[in-house]
Design an enzyme around this catalytic site. Structure first.
Site, PDB file in Angstrom:
ATOM      1  N   ASP A 100       0.852  -1.176   0.000  1.00 54.30           N
ATOM      2  CA  ASP A 100       0.000   0.000   0.000  1.00 54.30           C
ATOM      3  C   ASP A 100       0.894   1.234   0.000  1.00 54.30           C
ATOM      4  O   ASP A 100       1.733   1.389   0.888  1.00 54.30           O
ATOM      5  CB  ASP A 100      -0.873  -0.030   1.280  1.00 54.30           C
ATOM      6  CG  ASP A 100      -2.274   0.460   1.036  1.00 54.30           C
ATOM      7  OD1 ASP A 100      -2.414   1.555   0.469  1.00 54.30           O
ATOM      8  OD2 ASP A 100      -3.228  -0.239   1.441  1.00 54.30           O
ATOM      9  N   HIS A 152     -11.156  -3.057   3.415  1.00 54.34           N
ATOM     10  CA  HIS A 152     -11.074  -2.655   4.818  1.00 54.34           C
ATOM     11  C   HIS A 152     -11.839  -1.357   5.100  1.00 54.34           C
ATOM     12  O   HIS A 152     -11.941  -0.946   6.255  1.00 54.34           O
ATOM     13  CB  HIS A 152      -9.602  -2.475   5.208  1.00 54.34           C
ATOM     14  CG  HIS A 152      -8.975  -1.332   4.479  1.00 54.34           C
ATOM     15  ND1 HIS A 152      -8.792  -1.338   3.118  1.00 54.34           N
ATOM     16  CD2 HIS A 152      -8.526  -0.128   4.910  1.00 54.34           C
ATOM     17  CE1 HIS A 152      -8.250  -0.181   2.748  1.00 54.34           C
ATOM     18  NE2 HIS A 152      -8.072   0.560   3.817  1.00 54.34           N
TER      19      HIS A 152
HETATM   20  C1  NOJ Z   1      -8.062   5.250   2.110  1.00 51.83           C
HETATM   21  C2  NOJ Z   1      -7.775   4.073   2.967  1.00 51.83           C
HETATM   22  O1  NOJ Z   1      -8.253   2.925   2.348  1.00 51.83           O
HETATM   23  C3  NOJ Z   1      -8.394   4.351   4.303  1.00 51.83           C
HETATM   24  O2  NOJ Z   1      -8.417   3.226   5.125  1.00 51.83           O
HETATM   25  C4  NOJ Z   1      -7.667   5.487   4.923  1.00 51.83           C
HETATM   26  O3  NOJ Z   1      -8.300   5.877   6.108  1.00 51.83           O
HETATM   27  C5  NOJ Z   1      -7.605   6.703   4.000  1.00 51.83           C
HETATM   28  N1  NOJ Z   1      -7.361   6.362   2.643  1.00 51.83           N
HETATM   29  C6  NOJ Z   1      -6.537   7.648   4.442  1.00 51.83           C
HETATM   30  O4  NOJ Z   1      -5.282   7.109   4.175  1.00 51.83           O
END
Ligand code: NOJ
Length: 553
Positions: free
Chosen positions: A96, A323
């Protein structure tokens, strides 16, 4: 053909996957331990949510050191071993890339806030005045810093300051960091909120009618976005055999091609939110928490739009869960008496489309939402929204908020993975960081592996079909009976070869008659979630959530 066009990706949310050192928190060695399980399922790629050093304000999406593994997840060597062991099993690893923002505890930000002339000052956005932009995690997107008497921008929590990509030094830092991991063998990237990396640097206010803390078009797709992505491709991605999927809130089919049209040399595919937003009231001042019933015809039209829009020009990513999304069978289906049928139905609709499917951990065993009390949740987005909308501004009553939280809250997907029926579901031997779903005795991997008719083996079949059958990869997509409000039916057709998917989206028996141009007698069953079918000529009576896939070759 690019390998990721035949691949199925499995997303691991490491803190909830498997705890091997018994501290209640999943870890990298837990992922390595379960590689054989994932091999058995047959997936090709693991997308690993962030594993880097982080104060965990947003569960790792707030990174304080990009080159170091968070100590609760292990050490760098554990990560290198995971990459190695995955590769031995022909599984690729996608990390990620969270580079729209860092943690406020990253050394760049710690320097940046020291003084206005610090060399790192320009790594972030500092302004004398704030505008009216809202944060995705409630309230304003600007935090005042007393020391230097300026505000900094944070589209997410105030512990997630936005990086200034206008600054070429910042971009080079990111390119170097990407190369660091790719040189260790990482096979690609899921790029977090990538559509937000270029800002409208004049920071225009939103119209006041949008409420106190608006979030809208200025939060994404800024003027230099595609210039940056092209640069990333040139500097980094083009040098490796990798796959990329950009998370792109605010994207439409039209602008999706700007990201993933091959000739533009940017990304391979993006995650759209179009279909996942269909149960939310658009433009509501309550944000994502203002829900409405999903209309099947909207879902069909939306998915058709993406299937058509990217066919032969770009590439779709196919998902219902991750998630940030709740469990789809609880959200849009039935997770009680028809849990198994319903999970297979959703899987089938998605996995016969064109694109790269993403399975989120636990989806393959039909894990369900959790209806916890507010105190039992951990998610910063949900807790902030509760405080803002229910407690402070009193825009929602608690009951309505909790109903929405139980339907779409992110923690629904983040409860620990259910491996077996022992205490804490075999996730850990101590109490986990987030409560285990109480249904773990009935829904767990051990049970699924014992039952040849389980959701797990159904997914395994779907994955195998994708590997073997090029019609699934290449064919065009046509909706069948688009106005039907209960049945999701479509055809995939390439030359003379045709696959027809017919799914009853609800828990009532439905009669369905295929148009005459299809001759069901020329088709054989490909896969279904029921053993017996009621078919006569072109007429089918579908049982609750019944899905049947037919092929004529
Ligand atoms: C998208 C992510 O998938 C999420 O879990 C996160 O809170 C936000 N971006 C900020 O990084």
């Amino acid at each position: 053909m690019e390998w990721w066009k035949k691949s199925v990706v499995y997303q691991v949310y490491p803190r909830s996957f498997k705890d091997t050192n018994n501290d209640g928190m999943g870890d990298i060695n837990g992922v390595t331990e379960k590689l054989d399980y994932l091999s058995e399922l047959g997936i090709d790629v693991i997308w690993l949510s962030p594993v880097y050093e982080s104060p965990q304000d947003d569960n790792g999406y707030d990174i304080s050191d990009y080159r170091k593994i968070w100590s609760s997840f292990g050490i760098n060597e554990d990560m290198y071993r995971l990459i190695d062991e995955a590769h031995k099993r022909n599984i690729k690893i996608v990390m990620d890339l969270v580079a729209n923002h860092t943690s406020d505890e990253h050394k760049w930000f710690e320097e940046s806030k020291k003084s206005k002339d610090n060399p790192y000052r320009d790594y972030y956005f500092w302004r004398d005045e704030k505008n009216n932009w809202g944060s995705y995690f409630s309230g304003t997107a600007w935090e005042y810093d007393e020391n230097t008497e300026q505000y900094y921008l944070h589209l997410f929590s105030k512990k997630q300051p936005d990086l200034n990509w206008e600054n070429p030094v910042v971009r080079n830092e990111i390119w170097d960091m990407m190369k660091f991991w790719m040189d260790k063998g990482v096979d690609g990237w899921r790029l977090d909120v990538i559509s937000s990396i270029s800002k409208y640097t004049d920071f225009p206010d939103y119209d006041e009618s949008m409420g106190e803390y608006p979030i809208g078009k200025y939060h994404a797709n800024g003027p230099r976005l595609h210039e940056y992505l092209h640069e990333m491709n040139k500097e980094v991605l083009s040098k490796y055999d990798c796959m990329t999927v950009g998370e792109a809130p605010g994207s439409t089919v039209e602008n999706a091609l700007l990201f993933c049209d091959k000739d533009r040399e940017e990304l391979d595919m993006i995650f759209t939110f179009d279909h996942m937003d269909l149960d939310k009231k658009e433009g509501s001042k309550l944000g994502k928490w203002d829900l409405k019933e999903l209309k099947l015809t909207d879902l069909k039209e939306c998915m058709e739009n993406w299937q058509h829009g990217l066919h032969e020009k770009g590439w779709n990513s196919l998902y219902f869960e991750n998630h940030d999304q709740a469990r789809v069978i609880s959200r849009w289906g039935n997770d009680k008496e028809y849990r198994v049928e319903c999970a297979k139905m959703f899987a089938t609709i998605l996995h016969f489309m064109q694109g790269t499917p993403y399975i989120y951990q636990g989806e393959e065993i039909g894990m369900v939402n959790s209806d916890y009390k507010i105190e039992e949740y951990d998610d910063i987005e949900m807790l902030n929204a509760y405080k803002d909308l229910v407690v402070d501004r009193k825009l929602m009553d608690k009951e309505t908020f909790m109903k929405a939280a139980h339907t779409i809250g992110r923690d629904n997907a983040r409860t620990p993975m259910q491996w077996d029926s022992s205490e804490y579901a075999g996730f850990s031997s101590v109490e986990p960081w987030l409560k285990v779903n109480p249904r773990y005795k009935e829904i767990n991997v051990e049970e699924a592996l014992k039952d040849k008719n389980s959701i797990f083996y159904y997914y395994k079949n779907l994955i195998e079909f994708r590997h073997k059958d090029d019609v699934i990869t290449n064919a065009g997509f046509e909706l069948i009976d688009r106005d039907n409000e209960s049945i999701f039916a479509y055809e995939r057709k390439e030359g003379e070869k045709s696959i027809i998917v017919i799914a009853n989206f609800y828990d009532k028996e439905e009669e369905f008659e295929l148009e005459e141009k299809y001759k069901l007698k020329d088709y054989n069953e490909y896969i279904s979630n029921y053993k017996e079918h009621n078919i006569e000529g072109n007429k089918i009576i579908l049982k609750p959530f019944e899905v049947i896939v037919m092929k004529n070759y």
